[in-house]
Scaffold this active site. Sequence first.
Site, short mmCIF file in Angstrom:
data_model
loop_
_atom_site.label_atom_id
_atom_site.label_comp_id
_atom_site.label_asym_id
_atom_site.label_seq_id
_atom_site.Cartn_x
_atom_site.Cartn_y
_atom_site.Cartn_z
N ASP A 1 55.23 -56.66 10.40
CA ASP A 1 56.42 -56.25 9.63
C ASP A 1 56.59 -57.08 8.37
O ASP A 1 56.96 -58.25 8.42
CB ASP A 1 57.67 -56.42 10.51
CG ASP A 1 57.81 -55.29 11.50
OD1 ASP A 1 58.10 -55.56 12.68
OD2 ASP A 1 57.62 -54.12 11.10
N HIS B 1 53.46 -52.57 8.28
CA HIS B 1 54.68 -51.80 7.97
C HIS B 1 55.36 -52.45 6.78
O HIS B 1 55.94 -53.54 6.91
CB HIS B 1 55.58 -51.83 9.22
CG HIS B 1 56.89 -51.15 9.05
ND1 HIS B 1 57.92 -51.30 9.94
CD2 HIS B 1 57.36 -50.31 8.08
CE1 HIS B 1 58.96 -50.59 9.56
NE2 HIS B 1 58.64 -49.98 8.42
N MET C 1 58.18 -52.92 4.45
CA MET C 1 59.59 -52.70 4.17
C MET C 1 59.88 -53.42 2.85
O MET C 1 60.56 -54.45 2.79
CB MET C 1 60.45 -53.24 5.32
CG MET C 1 60.34 -52.35 6.56
SD MET C 1 60.83 -53.17 8.09
CE MET C 1 59.28 -54.01 8.48
N ASP D 1 59.58 -47.02 16.01
CA ASP D 1 59.70 -48.42 15.63
C ASP D 1 61.16 -48.89 15.70
O ASP D 1 61.98 -48.54 14.87
CB ASP D 1 59.17 -48.61 14.20
CG ASP D 1 59.01 -50.07 13.85
OD1 ASP D 1 58.72 -50.37 12.69
OD2 ASP D 1 59.19 -50.92 14.75
C1 DX5 Z 1 62.38 -53.64 12.16
C2 DX5 Z 1 60.88 -53.62 12.37
C3 DX5 Z 1 60.52 -53.36 13.81
C4 DX5 Z 1 61.04 -54.46 14.76
C5 DX5 Z 1 60.88 -54.04 16.20
O1 DX5 Z 1 62.68 -53.59 10.80
O2 DX5 Z 1 60.27 -52.63 11.58
O3 DX5 Z 1 59.09 -53.28 13.91
O4 DX5 Z 1 60.34 -55.64 14.54
O5 DX5 Z 1 61.48 -55.04 16.98
P1 DX5 Z 1 62.24 -54.65 18.34
O6 DX5 Z 1 61.20 -53.98 19.20
O7 DX5 Z 1 62.69 -55.96 18.89
O8 DX5 Z 1 63.34 -53.72 17.97
ZN ZN Z 2 58.11 -52.29 11.97
#
Ligand code: DX5
Ligand code: ZN
Length: 233
Positions: A39, A70, A72, A176
Amino acid sequence: MSFDRAIKIAPSILAADFADFGAECRAIEAQGADWVHVDVMDGHFVPNITFGPQMCAAIRPHVRKVMDVHLMIAPVDPYIEAFAKAGADIITAHVEAGPHIHRTLQAIRATGKKAGVALNPGTNADSVAHLLDMVDLICVMTVNPGFGGQKFIDMTDKVRQLRAMIGDRPIHIEIDGGITTQTAPAMARAGADVLVAGSAVFKGGSAAEPAGYGENIRAIRLAAEVALPGRVA
Ligand code: DX5
Ligand code: ZN
């Protein structure tokens, strides 16, 4: 070769020990993770900052399987090359990250990597209707991005709609956020095949004592698989 739509578990290292990413990646892979979900957060597109391409390059030698990055971040385009060079296998951009998602996906594929598009909970499935030939993965956010450990936001209808839109195209549907043994079944039943899980995998274990990671991964996988249509419990 037929497209592999079997359930895959992708632990998110956002919930791992930030001081020991290499060991954590090796541990979750040894304990059954199918992909490693990385992430990347920029403190602009989401209200949190994690790390950049240099960190991805640092953990790459410790990830034997799929490194699922991923992004963001916004803008995305100036950084695609760096994440590709860092060794990402899949690079996923948010459809909300800018006005030119089609061009972003073209740029990701031009690096030879697989391209993913992510949809926040408030974003309509129709927003990817004209991108289905540009992506290898659609990431359905079931939390508002930025943090792990958040409460699951049910997106069953959106997942069903995407599964119908995809048809037999070789596109993964990834869920996700907030995936646990409780929330995984509905997502698998709706048509998802990749389940990202951070806190539900990394709880109760460590890189030094990773058995708990394996138990958590197996439990989530089983919960999803027994929910699949036509499966005997
Ligand atoms: C949130 C991330 C997710 C997160 C998932 O912005 O994209 O990948 O890390 O974590 P959990 O499974 O704890 O919700
Ligand atoms: Zn993610």
